[in-house]
Every structure is written in structure tokens, then in C-alpha cells.
Design a protein around this motif. Structure first.
Motif, mmCIF file in Angstrom:
data_model
loop_
_atom_site.group_PDB
_atom_site.id
_atom_site.type_symbol
_atom_site.label_atom_id
_atom_site.label_comp_id
_atom_site.label_asym_id
_atom_site.label_seq_id
_atom_site.Cartn_x
_atom_site.Cartn_y
_atom_site.Cartn_z
ATOM 1 N N GLY A 135 109.742 -25.538 2.024
ATOM 2 C CA GLY A 135 108.623 -25.757 1.585
ATOM 3 C C GLY A 135 107.863 -26.976 1.700
ATOM 4 N N ALA A 136 108.161 -27.892 2.084
ATOM 5 C CA ALA A 136 107.679 -29.174 2.001
ATOM 6 C C ALA A 136 106.532 -29.456 3.201
ATOM 7 N N GLY A 137 106.956 -28.900 4.352
ATOM 8 C CA GLY A 137 106.201 -28.908 5.453
ATOM 9 C C GLY A 137 104.973 -28.145 5.569
ATOM 10 N N HIS A 197 98.761 -23.887 6.308
ATOM 11 C CA HIS A 197 99.689 -22.847 6.396
ATOM 12 C C HIS A 197 101.216 -23.439 5.825
ATOM 13 N N HIS A 198 101.788 -22.606 5.089
ATOM 14 C CA HIS A 198 102.817 -23.045 4.456
ATOM 15 C C HIS A 198 104.218 -22.855 4.857
ATOM 16 N N THR A 255 91.558 -26.628 16.708
ATOM 17 C CA THR A 255 92.399 -27.719 16.206
ATOM 18 C C THR A 255 93.698 -27.112 15.512
ATOM 19 N N ILE A 256 94.970 -28.048 15.825
ATOM 20 C CA ILE A 256 96.030 -27.710 15.092
ATOM 21 C C ILE A 256 96.781 -28.865 14.755
ATOM 22 N N GLY A 257 97.759 -28.732 13.835
ATOM 23 C CA GLY A 257 98.349 -30.016 13.222
ATOM 24 C C GLY A 257 99.547 -29.832 12.594
ATOM 25 N N THR A 258 100.460 -30.687 12.294
ATOM 26 C CA THR A 258 101.464 -30.653 11.268
ATOM 27 C C THR A 258 101.758 -31.912 10.792
ATOM 28 N N ALA A 288 94.134 -34.205 3.722
ATOM 29 C CA ALA A 288 93.939 -34.971 4.925
ATOM 30 C C ALA A 288 93.958 -34.042 6.197
ATOM 31 N N GLY A 289 94.775 -32.953 6.163
ATOM 32 C CA GLY A 289 94.522 -32.118 7.434
ATOM 33 C C GLY A 289 93.288 -31.416 7.294
ATOM 34 N N LEU A 290 93.040 -31.012 6.426
ATOM 35 C CA LEU A 290 91.681 -30.293 6.414
ATOM 36 C C LEU A 290 90.472 -31.156 6.606
ATOM 37 N N ARG A 291 90.511 -32.616 6.344
ATOM 38 C CA ARG A 291 89.469 -33.309 6.750
ATOM 39 C C ARG A 291 89.494 -33.385 8.318
ATOM 40 N N VAL A 292 90.710 -33.443 8.865
ATOM 41 C CA VAL A 292 90.507 -33.787 10.368
ATOM 42 C C VAL A 292 90.039 -32.454 10.988
ATOM 43 N N MET A 293 90.327 -31.175 10.196
ATOM 44 C CA MET A 293 89.666 -30.057 11.042
ATOM 45 C C MET A 293 88.346 -29.877 10.810
#
Length: 409
Positions: free
Chosen positions: A182-184, A193-194, A74-77, A61-66
Motif C-alpha cells: 500500500g505504500a508504493g 494508481h495505488h 507519461t508513466i512513473g513509479t 510530485a507525480g501529478l506535477r511531472v505529468m
């Protein structure tokens, strides 16, 4: 769409178990409302609670937004809950997207890296160095920072920034959501980014403004700490701290006495040389305990002798009033197009009985004519419920709890 000095902002919100689909819908809404190519996109992905979405789907989902938001920065969390379109969503799979066109503003993506230097501090303890954030350029105005609470020492980094660039504002929040270390996930530069931190520096002619509402109202008078050891305050204005507190609480109306017993905090003055200490002049920290044996009040932070403090109460009414009063002068200084909102995951339904409260309050606080969900008029506000909020109080930046930190453009 909002407009102020050429700035345009759009936001989008989509809820549902298909997170990639939600990412496409929310991003499409934000970009369509914006109407031009964005300079900055900030997004938040909530995997849901309980049977949360698999981490692979969160990453997708994050990759799709970017991908859809390119070429803007673009940044997200990941998040416990998200806010956009005038409403908040907690514990359900959802994606919120905020997109802005910022004429005259330089936007730079940053990847701060913290470095622990053993024994380098003045007291022999480890010191924190940081690359990628310090020092900002001369015309940088504000940094937006998203960080993983388990792998990035935010407080140490903020302390380091205060010593190298005093007064430079940083605003943002800590990644939240289901699971522990490790979940975020954080997102920037088209990659996942992990851990660590990501952010942007806004510079040039940016007129971004910062509001930090700590959600408390003061009780009793300001008092000077006359005896203390680290976070144990023994005396206030020459008398046992617990005795001072008891007198203050006893003088309150009965209903407020109960609030003080369940939501007691301590405000620590950030500028001892100020002529007066009013709302916003205190850094709020929890009261951990009151020791009736020796009369000490135990605070959630170190408090030095000579510091001015004032007891505070945190409740829904006080938090709402504090946010409203802090936003009022902002809307009177210049037109507002939109805002990013970083709200504690202890607020929302837990504090106000309504996950919509903060995002609606910010919209109305910045434009009294703005409506609720689905209203296309008024400033566009999006954000997330964080595991800790970053924002300036006084000359320095701090990590807060139960706070709403707002970046207004």
C-alpha cells in the motif's frame, strides 16, 4: 541531448525534501535538454528513507511531472532510489525524469489488469490471465512495465505473455521505496494508481533494444541435471550435486573461493537446443542451500531433469564486467540517444560502494567518451533502483534480482 536516427533524449535529476519542487526542476531539466515536445516521459520519485515524505507529497510530485510533461505519454513509479544526470541517489528525497522524442515510434499507454482464474492451470493450480498487455499489436516492438509487487502477479503475467506472444520483450521494474503493501504509487494517464501496473507499448519503426545484465560470472563447466525433485538438484552429470560444487569451488583461487561461498548462484539454460551455453544463455537463480547430508543443491526455482545448468558467482567485479560486455555490441550497431535503466535496489552502494555505478557504467558502455554527472555529452540515462527487474533472457521474459535491465533508444 543525444541524437540517433532523429531520436532525442533529455534527463533531469533534483534532490531535496520539497518533492513537488524537485519534480518541477527535474522535469524542466529533461524537457530543456530535449528541446522538443516529448513523445514519452518516464519518471521516478524517491520519498527518502526513515522520515520519508508523506504519501500526499509523493502523489503531488507525480501529478506535477505529468502536468508539465503533457501531452506526451507519461508513466512513473515510487522508488528506493533514482538515477539521472550520470549519478544515483539512494534513500534521499529525489525525482528523476527521462524524456524522449521518438520519430516514427507509436507510444501507447497501457494499464494491464491481471485476472486469477482458479484451478484453470494444467496442474489444477490457479492460472493468470491479463488484459491490457496481451496481445500487443503486430508492429509493437517492446513493452515498458512498472508494477506494484504486492498487487500485481508479475511472474504469472510474464508466463502468460510467453504462451500467447513468445519472444515479445518486456522490460521494467517493480515499485520500491519505504513502507510495505500500500505504500508504493504508480503514475500514468495523469492519475495516481495505488497498485496494479502501468506501462507503454512502443511500436511502429521503433529501434529500441534491450540489454539484461544479470551481474554474474560463470564458474565450472555446464552440466546436465540427472536427478532432481522440483528445486532440489540431487545429481549433476551423474554425481551428487554438492560433490560437483565442492570440486568446482576448490579449483578456484583462494580469493574467488570466498566469493563463491558468499555469492553463489545457479544459471539455468534457457535453450536446451543451443549448440553452446555462454554468458547470457542462462537464467540466474539463487542457490538457497547446500544439503551436505544427501548431497543436494537447493535452487531458487524449479529445475527439471535434463536441464543444463552452470554455477555462477555474483560480485561487484563480475557484475561490472557483465554489464560492460553486454553493452558493447549495442553501441556498435547504431547511434544511441539514451536509455532507461532498471537496476536492483541491492546493487548501487550495497554492491559497488557507489550509487552512481550503474548509471555511469551504462552511459560509458554506450559511449566511451561520455563523462559523469553534469556532462551534457553522451547518451542520457535515467532510471530507478527497483524491488525486482523485468527483462528477457532467451525467448521469454522473467522477473530478476540483482539485475540491470536497460532499454536503449
Amino acid at each position: 541531448m543525444g541524437a540517433g536516427e532523429g531520436v532525442q533524449v533529455g534527463d533531469g535529476l533534483a534532490v531535496g525534501p520539497d518533492l513537488v519542487g524537485a519534480a518541477e526542476v527535474a522535469t524542466g531539466q529533461a524537457l530543456a535538454a530535449l528541446g522538443v515536445v516529448p513523445d514519452l516521459v518516464v519518471f521516478f520519485v524517491c520519498p527518502g528513507a526513515g522520515a520519508a515524505a508523506p504519501v500526499e507529497e509523493v502523489e503531488a510530485a507525480g501529478l506535477r511531472v505529468m502536468e508539465l510533461a503533457a501531452p506526451g505519454a507519461t508513466i512513473g513509479t515510487t522508488a528506493h532510489g533514482v538515477m539521472a544526470d550520470g549519478r544515483g541517489v539512494e534513500g534521499e528525497p529525489a525525482v528523476a525524469v527521462w524524456a524522449a522524442s521518438l520519430p516514427g515510434t507509436r507510444v501507447r499507454t497501457i494499464f494491464p489488469v491481471a485476472e486469477r482464474r482458479p484451478g484453470a492451470g494444467p496442474d489444477g493450480r490457479d492460472a493468470i490471465g491479463v488484459r491490457g498487455l496481451v496481445p500487443p499489436a503486430e508492429d509493437d516492438r517492446v513493452a515498458v512495465l512498472l508494477a506494484d509487487p504486492f498487487t500485481f502477479p508479475v511472474s504469472g503475467v510474464l508466463d502468460r505473455l510467453a504462451s500467447t506472444n513468445p519472444g515479445f520483450p518486456v522490460i521494467g521494474g517493480l515499485a520500491s521505496g519505504p513502507g510495505g503493501p500500500g505504500a508504493g504509487r504508480l503514475f500514468a494517464g495523469g492519475t495516481v494508481h495505488h497498485g496494479g501496473a502501468v506501462g507503454v507499448l512502443l511500436g511502429g519503426t521503433s529501434d529500441a533494444r534491450v540489454v539484461v545484465s544479470q551481474g554474474c560470472r560463470p564458474i565450472g563447466p555446464p552440466m546436465v541435471v540427472t536427478r532432481a525433485e522440483r528445486n532440489r538438484i540431487a545429481e549433476l552429470a551423474g554425481r551428487p550435486a554438492a560433490q560437483r560444487l565442492r570440486e568446482i569451488v576448490t579449483a578456484l583461487p583462494p580469493e574467488e573461493q570466498q566469493q563463491a561461498l558468499t555469492g553463489l548462484h545457479l544459471g539455468v539454460a534457457v535453450d536446451e537446443y543451443a549448440e553452446s551455453h555462454d554468458r547470457g544463455d542462462f537464467l540466474v537463480r539463487a542457490v538457497l542451500a547446500v544439503d551436505v547430508g544427501d548431497g543436494a543443491v537447493v535452487a531458487g526455482d524449479v529445475v527439471e531433469i535434463g536441464t543444463t545448468v552452470r554455477f555462477q558467482v555474483r560480485d561487484a567485479a563480475g557484475a561490472a564486467q557483465d554489464l560492460h560486455e553486454l553493452l558493447a555490441p549495442v553501441r556498435h550497431t547504431a547511434p544511441v540517444a539514451g536509455a532507461l535503466l532498471f537496476s536492483c535496489n541491492g546493487r548501487g552502494a550495497g554492491m559497488f560502494g557507489d550509487a552512481d555505478h550503474d548509471v555511469h557504467a551504462v552511459r560509458v558502455g554506450l559511449d566511451p567518451h561520455a563523462g559523469g554527472s553534469g556532462d551534457a555529452a553522451g547518451p542520457r540515462v535515467a532510471g530507478f533502483f527497483a524491488a525486482g527487474e523485468i527483462g528477457p533472457v532467451g525467448p521469454g521474459n522473467h522477473l530478476h534480482a540483482f539485475t540491470a535491465s536497460v532499454l536503449v533508444v
